[in-house]
Design an enzyme around this catalytic site. Structure first.
Site, mmCIF file in Angstrom:
data_model
loop_
_atom_site.group_PDB
_atom_site.id
_atom_site.type_symbol
_atom_site.label_atom_id
_atom_site.label_comp_id
_atom_site.label_asym_id
_atom_site.label_seq_id
_atom_site.Cartn_x
_atom_site.Cartn_y
_atom_site.Cartn_z
ATOM 1 N N GLU A 13 6.167 -20.661 -14.384
ATOM 2 C CA GLU A 13 5.574 -20.022 -15.621
ATOM 3 C C GLU A 13 3.875 -21.109 -15.073
ATOM 4 O OE1 GLU A 13 6.726 -19.474 -19.665
ATOM 5 O OE2 GLU A 13 8.784 -18.885 -18.696
ATOM 6 N N GLN A 15 0.240 1.262 -3.836
ATOM 7 C CA GLN A 15 1.063 2.486 -4.568
ATOM 8 C C GLN A 15 0.485 3.627 -5.695
ATOM 9 O OE1 GLN A 15 5.005 1.904 -4.172
ATOM 10 N NE2 GLN A 15 5.166 3.554 -5.137
ATOM 11 N N LYS A 57 -0.266 9.060 11.628
ATOM 12 C CA LYS A 57 0.931 7.316 11.674
ATOM 13 C C LYS A 57 2.206 7.404 11.081
ATOM 14 C CE LYS A 57 1.053 3.571 8.990
ATOM 15 N NZ LYS A 57 -0.234 2.635 8.073
HETATM 16 C C1 R5P Z 1 -1.663 1.133 5.095
HETATM 17 O O1 R5P Z 1 -1.856 2.374 4.865
HETATM 18 C C2 R5P Z 1 -2.963 0.252 5.611
HETATM 19 O O2 R5P Z 1 -4.467 0.283 5.472
HETATM 20 C C3 R5P Z 1 -2.391 -1.170 6.537
HETATM 21 O O3 R5P Z 1 -2.682 0.592 7.557
HETATM 22 C C4 R5P Z 1 -0.914 -1.227 5.846
HETATM 23 O O4 R5P Z 1 -1.253 -2.383 4.962
HETATM 24 C C5 R5P Z 1 -1.212 -2.291 7.543
HETATM 25 O O5 R5P Z 1 -0.301 -3.248 7.293
HETATM 26 P P1 R5P Z 1 0.985 -3.415 8.333
HETATM 27 O O6 R5P Z 1 -0.511 -4.223 9.447
HETATM 28 O O7 R5P Z 1 2.024 -4.233 8.043
HETATM 29 O O8 R5P Z 1 0.927 -2.658 9.742
#
Ligand code: R5P
Length: 294
Positions: free
Chosen positions: A36, A94, A186
């Site tokens: 805390e 999120q 992606k």
């Molecule tokens: C995703 O929407 C973000 O813009 C980054 O591409 C993502 O958070 C990168 O995370 P990581 O390096 O773990 O792939």
């Protein structure tokens, strides 16, 4: 204006204070053995505009609660306004429920900060515009990518967004630089943490130096997979400009061993010395933030 800082990024707070020629005012922040936190603003600060500098970086929950406690402590005096300078605004990814039953953490973080009495938020390259919509107080989103203008490689360049979500940000950068743009499709499996698949490149990268532009690097997976795909499509070289170095223990090795030749990032999140590597250059957002505060 009186400046205060939480514990998340003391070096950046100091650099902003120096740019503004203002001192950082002392705060007592104590962490008990059970984790805390206790916060006290020891000096009376009536009738001032308080500015609190705190990134919501790892450990995010600790830094978020610490910021709300600092705001609450300031409110125990008669401060006029509390501006939270949150260079990296964690919990912004999120901004919607992707599956039923999910918490919308960007909305919860916004509610907590506002309930604590924060009257204005200043951040850098916020992950999503939707997250900004959760704030009823003014939110200023500074364009951190502009810092990388001077770092652009010479020659035939194309800017790449590593996913559709980052397209607007990359587009703004490419537009300001007068450069062409491409994007990578992606896919993310929501049941697997930090795992993404790159599917295809939309746009021409052959024989060009491709600069991937993104807001956050955490595991490094997104950047590295994008880099391999770009090389497969004939990119001459791959560089990366990423605002927030949200590194974990393995990120440096993954990036170092990747086909990415140079990576530029900023100091919105401190990178420990043992996680720095030769390909990495860190630019400071302090002048950008200090100018905006002024
Ligand atoms: C995703 O929407 C973000 O813009 C980054 O591409 C993502 O958070 C990168 O995370 P990581 O390096 O773990 O792939």
């Amino acid at each position: 204006m009186k400046l205060f800082a939480g514990t998340s990024n003391p070096q950046l707070a100091q650099a902003i204070a120096e740019k503004l020629s203002l001192p950082l005012n002392p705060i007592e922040i104590v962490r008990f053995a059970d984790s805390e936190c206790r916060v006290r603003i020891a000096q009376k600060v009536d009738d001032v505009k308080a500015v609190v500098i705190q990134s919501l970086s790892n450990p995010t929950d600790n830094h978020l609660i610490e910021l709300t406690l600092i705001a609450d402590a300031l409110r125990s005096y008669e401060v006029e306004k509390i501006t939270a300078v949150i260079p990296f605004l964690g919990y912004s990814r999120q901004d919607r429920a992707h599956r039923s039953g999910e918490a919308i953490s960007a909305r919860v973080a916004a509610k907590l900060l506002q309930a604590a009495g924060i009257t204005k938020v200043m951040t850098v390259d916020l992950h999503s515009e939707a997250a900004a919509g959760f704030y009823q107080v003014p939110l200023m989103n500074l364009f951190g990518l502009s810092l990388f203008k001077e770092a652009l490689p010479k020659g035939d360049i194309v800017i790449a967004s590593p996913d559709a979500g980052g397209m607007k940000r990359a587009q703004k950068f490419a537009h300001e630089m007068g450069l062409p743009l491409c994007f990578i499709e992606k896919k993310r499996d929501l049941d697997k943490m930090h795992q993404t698949d790159v599917v295809r490149v939309v746009g021409d990268v052959r024989d060009k130096t491709t600069v991937i532009v993104d807001d956050i690097v955490t595991s490094g997976g997104t950047l590295v997979k994008a880099a391999y795909l770009l090389k497969e499509h004939g990119a001459k070289a791959v560089w990366a400009f990423v605002t927030h170095p949200d590194f974990v223990a393995t990120t440096a090795t993954i990036l170092m061993d990747s086909p990415i030749e140079k990576i530029f990032t900023t100091d919105t999140i401190p990178v420990p010395n043992e996680w720095k590597f030769p390909k990495l250059t860190i630019l400071s957002v302090a002048p950008l933030i200090a100018d905006a505060l002024q």
